[in-house]
Design a protein around this motif. Structure first.
Motif, PDB file in Angstrom:
ATOM      1  N   GLU A  19       0.816  -1.219   0.000  1.00 12.10           N
ATOM      2  CA  GLU A  19       0.000   0.000   0.000  1.00 12.10           C
ATOM      3  C   GLU A  19       0.846   1.264   0.000  1.00 12.10           C
ATOM      4  O   GLU A  19       1.938   1.316   0.561  1.00 12.10           O
ATOM      5  CB  GLU A  19      -0.925   0.016   1.216  1.00 12.10           C
ATOM      6  CG  GLU A  19      -0.205   0.124   2.554  1.00 12.10           C
ATOM      7  CD  GLU A  19      -1.178   0.200   3.723  1.00 12.10           C
ATOM      8  OE1 GLU A  19      -1.089   1.184   4.473  1.00 12.10           O
ATOM      9  OE2 GLU A  19      -1.995  -0.721   3.891  1.00 12.10           O
ATOM     10  N   ASN A  20       0.314   2.291  -0.667  1.00 16.09           N
ATOM     11  CA  ASN A  20       0.931   3.625  -0.665  1.00 16.09           C
ATOM     12  C   ASN A  20       2.351   3.635  -1.219  1.00 16.09           C
ATOM     13  O   ASN A  20       3.195   4.434  -0.801  1.00 16.09           O
ATOM     14  CB  ASN A  20       0.914   4.226   0.754  1.00 16.09           C
ATOM     15  CG  ASN A  20      -0.426   4.838   1.108  1.00 16.09           C
ATOM     16  OD1 ASN A  20      -1.072   5.487   0.291  1.00 16.09           O
ATOM     17  ND2 ASN A  20      -0.869   4.622   2.344  1.00 16.09           N
ATOM     18  N   THR A  21       2.620   2.740  -2.178  1.00 14.53           N
ATOM     19  CA  THR A  21       3.906   2.755  -2.875  1.00 14.53           C
ATOM     20  C   THR A  21       3.663   3.022  -4.356  1.00 14.53           C
ATOM     21  O   THR A  21       2.536   2.922  -4.847  1.00 14.53           O
ATOM     22  CB  THR A  21       4.645   1.409  -2.735  1.00 14.53           C
ATOM     23  OG1 THR A  21       3.857   0.382  -3.367  1.00 14.53           O
ATOM     24  CG2 THR A  21       4.885   1.056  -1.281  1.00 14.53           C
ATOM     25  N   LEU A  22       4.727   3.333  -5.066  1.00 11.57           N
ATOM     26  CA  LEU A  22       4.596   3.517  -6.511  1.00 11.57           C
ATOM     27  C   LEU A  22       4.191   2.207  -7.174  1.00 11.57           C
ATOM     28  O   LEU A  22       3.442   2.208  -8.163  1.00 11.57           O
ATOM     29  CB  LEU A  22       5.909   4.035  -7.101  1.00 11.57           C
ATOM     30  CG  LEU A  22       6.423   5.380  -6.567  1.00 11.57           C
ATOM     31  CD1 LEU A  22       7.632   5.845  -7.374  1.00 11.57           C
ATOM     32  CD2 LEU A  22       5.338   6.455  -6.546  1.00 11.57           C
ATOM     33  N   ALA A  23       4.642   1.082  -6.616  1.00 11.61           N
ATOM     34  CA  ALA A  23       4.235  -0.217  -7.148  1.00 11.61           C
ATOM     35  C   ALA A  23       2.730  -0.408  -7.012  1.00 11.61           C
ATOM     36  O   ALA A  23       2.077  -0.985  -7.897  1.00 11.61           O
ATOM     37  CB  ALA A  23       4.975  -1.336  -6.414  1.00 11.61           C
ATOM     38  N   SER A  24       2.176   0.068  -5.921  1.00 12.64           N
ATOM     39  CA  SER A  24       0.741  -0.058  -5.691  1.00 12.64           C
ATOM     40  C   SER A  24      -0.050   0.827  -6.658  1.00 12.64           C
ATOM     41  O   SER A  24      -1.112   0.429  -7.150  1.00 12.64           O
ATOM     42  CB  SER A  24       0.412   0.319  -4.239  1.00 12.64           C
ATOM     43  OG  SER A  24      -0.895  -0.054  -3.901  1.00 12.64           O
ATOM     44  N   ILE A  25       0.479   1.988  -6.937  1.00  9.50           N
ATOM     45  CA  ILE A  25      -0.155   2.875  -7.911  1.00  9.50           C
ATOM     46  C   ILE A  25      -0.150   2.227  -9.289  1.00  9.50           C
ATOM     47  O   ILE A  25      -1.164   2.230  -9.998  1.00  9.50           O
ATOM     48  CB  ILE A  25       0.562   4.239  -7.929  1.00  9.50           C
ATOM     49  CG1 ILE A  25       0.335   4.979  -6.602  1.00  9.50           C
ATOM     50  CG2 ILE A  25       0.093   5.090  -9.113  1.00  9.50           C
ATOM     51  CD1 ILE A  25       1.263   6.156  -6.384  1.00  9.50           C
ATOM     52  N   ALA A  85       8.099 -11.096  -1.106  1.00 13.51           N
ATOM     53  CA  ALA A  85       9.488 -10.968  -1.560  1.00 13.51           C
ATOM     54  C   ALA A  85       9.579 -10.334  -2.936  1.00 13.51           C
ATOM     55  O   ALA A  85      10.606  -9.738  -3.288  1.00 13.51           O
ATOM     56  CB  ALA A  85      10.150 -12.348  -1.572  1.00 13.51           C
ATOM     57  N   ASP A  86       8.510 -10.418  -3.707  1.00 16.55           N
ATOM     58  CA  ASP A  86       8.502  -9.828  -5.046  1.00 16.55           C
ATOM     59  C   ASP A  86       8.691  -8.317  -4.997  1.00 16.55           C
ATOM     60  O   ASP A  86       9.104  -7.708  -5.991  1.00 16.55           O
ATOM     61  CB  ASP A  86       7.187 -10.143  -5.765  1.00 16.55           C
ATOM     62  CG  ASP A  86       7.037 -11.615  -6.070  1.00 16.55           C
ATOM     63  OD1 ASP A  86       8.062 -12.320  -6.100  1.00 16.55           O
ATOM     64  OD2 ASP A  86       5.891 -12.062  -6.275  1.00 16.55           O
ATOM     65  N   PHE A  87       8.352  -7.710  -3.853  1.00 16.87           N
ATOM     66  CA  PHE A  87       8.421  -6.250  -3.738  1.00 16.87           C
ATOM     67  C   PHE A  87       9.541  -5.796  -2.807  1.00 16.87           C
ATOM     68  O   PHE A  87       9.541  -4.655  -2.347  1.00 16.87           O
ATOM     69  CB  PHE A  87       7.079  -5.705  -3.249  1.00 16.87           C
ATOM     70  CG  PHE A  87       5.954  -5.888  -4.225  1.00 16.87           C
ATOM     71  CD1 PHE A  87       5.789  -5.029  -5.294  1.00 16.87           C
ATOM     72  CD2 PHE A  87       5.065  -6.951  -4.085  1.00 16.87           C
ATOM     73  CE1 PHE A  87       4.753  -5.196  -6.199  1.00 16.87           C
ATOM     74  CE2 PHE A  87       4.020  -7.131  -4.981  1.00 16.87           C
ATOM     75  CZ  PHE A  87       3.870  -6.259  -6.044  1.00 16.87           C
ATOM     76  N   ALA A  88      10.488  -6.673  -2.538  1.00 15.18           N
ATOM     77  CA  ALA A  88      11.616  -6.316  -1.669  1.00 15.18           C
ATOM     78  C   ALA A  88      12.328  -5.085  -2.212  1.00 15.18           C
ATOM     79  O   ALA A  88      12.593  -4.973  -3.414  1.00 15.18           O
ATOM     80  CB  ALA A  88      12.592  -7.486  -1.575  1.00 15.18           C
ATOM     81  N   GLY A  89      12.589  -4.147  -1.311  1.00 14.71           N
ATOM     82  CA  GLY A  89      13.283  -2.926  -1.702  1.00 14.71           C
ATOM     83  C   GLY A  89      12.390  -1.794  -2.163  1.00 14.71           C
ATOM     84  O   GLY A  89      12.876  -0.689  -2.428  1.00 14.71           O
ATOM     85  N   GLU A  90      11.088  -2.050  -2.259  1.00 13.55           N
ATOM     86  CA  GLU A  90      10.156  -0.971  -2.629  1.00 13.55           C
ATOM     87  C   GLU A  90      10.216   0.124  -1.566  1.00 13.55           C
ATOM     88  O   GLU A  90      10.260  -0.147  -0.364  1.00 13.55           O
ATOM     89  CB  GLU A  90       8.733  -1.521  -2.740  1.00 13.55           C
ATOM     90  CG  GLU A  90       7.718  -0.533  -3.283  1.00 13.55           C
ATOM     91  CD  GLU A  90       7.905  -0.204  -4.755  1.00 13.55           C
ATOM     92  OE1 GLU A  90       7.476   0.897  -5.161  1.00 13.55           O
ATOM     93  OE2 GLU A  90       8.464  -1.039  -5.496  1.00 13.55           O
ATOM     94  N   LYS A  91      10.236   1.371  -2.006  1.00 12.44           N
ATOM     95  CA  LYS A  91      10.430   2.487  -1.092  1.00 12.44           C
ATOM     96  C   LYS A  91       9.117   3.174  -0.692  1.00 12.44           C
ATOM     97  O   LYS A  91       8.102   3.051  -1.378  1.00 12.44           O
ATOM     98  CB  LYS A  91      11.344   3.536  -1.741  1.00 12.44           C
ATOM     99  CG  LYS A  91      12.746   3.023  -2.070  1.00 12.44           C
ATOM    100  CD  LYS A  91      13.457   2.525  -0.821  1.00 12.44           C
ATOM    101  CE  LYS A  91      14.878   2.072  -1.101  1.00 12.44           C
ATOM    102  NZ  LYS A  91      15.536   1.528   0.115  1.00 12.44           N
TER     103      LYS A  91
END
Length: 245
Positions: A19-25, A85-91
């Motif tokens: 949630e609330n990450t660029l990946a989520s957007i 683990a697929d999103f490890a390192g997401e800021k």
């Protein structure tokens, strides 16, 4: 503004990506959403980041009080591994990073101001200045908050913005509150909304958005009540509405 969607991704798309990450957007876009809701939070040194909680531990590998974290502290956190683990390192994105990402994808934005204290002048002017300088299309922007004082200051600073008070329970004086800021919509918890309230809100000329609905059947009758859009963690569940938008 004409709200041109029936489906708005909650914290991006919180069931599909952190949630609330660029990946989520980006996940919301992939799921067919054309609007996203995200939270802006004030941290130390005047930093503005996209984050929901007053503690760092649920959504990152950090700990402590969010408000006390410095921008450099936040930038070092992993906001993805807790999800998978697929999103490890997401800021944890800054507000500016989120604004740039959302506009590059052509999305509408519902920006919720997360601020539970009285000193709204510590966050609202900074948020409004960032929007003034970095957000292009006012018709693709809604500013929401549970903090009516924050929205009142938003109105004082920029009375052309589309403002949306948030309620868990719609109060008896909702009409007075919305009128005081010339609100665009009323955003509320669908679980506590009655048909009479919904119809009164619509009769008063406001848009009606309901959170957080993840089962289309749970809000099926709300469309007849006048609901304009759902805010959902999983826009794919509402993909059948896309051809009605």
């Amino acid at each position: 503004m004409e709200l041109n969607t029936k489906v708005m991704g909650h914290r991006g798309a919180a069931l599909l990506a952190p949630e609330n990450t660029l990946a989520s957007i980006r996940a919301a876009v992939s799921a067919g959403a054309t609007w996203v809701e995200i939270d802006v939070y004030l941290i130390a040194e005047g930093g503005l980041v996209i984050f929901h909680d007053d503690q760092l531990d649920r959504c990152t590998n950090g700990s402590g009080v969010t408000r006390e974290a410095r921008p450099t502290d936040i930038a070092a956190l992993d906001a993805g591994s807790h999800f998978s683990a697929d999103f490890a390192g997401e800021k944890v994105p800054t507000l500016l990073e989120a604004l740039e990402c959302i506009q590059s994808l052509g999305l509408g934005l519902n920006l919720e101001i997360k601020h539970d204290t009285a000193d709204v002048d510590t966050i609202v002017p900074a948020v409004m200045a960032m929007l003034r300088d970095h957000w292009q299309d006012n018709n693709k922007l809604m500013i929401s908050s549970f903090n009516l004082a924050a929205l009142q200051l938003c109105y004082d600073i920029g009375d052309q913005r589309h403002l949306a008070p948030l309620y868990e329970f719609v109060p008896e004086d909702w009409a007075e509150q919305l009128a005081s800021i010339k609100a665009y919509s009323l955003n509320c918890d669908y679980l506590n909304l009655t048909q009479d309230q919904a119809q009164a809100i619509k009769a008063a000329g406001y848009k009606l958005l309901c959170y957080t609905a993840n089962d289309p059947d749970a809000v099926a009758e709300y469309w007849a009540w006048g609901m304009d859009a759902v805010i959902t963690d999983d826009p794919t569940r509402f993909a059948f509405l896309s051809n009605q938008q």
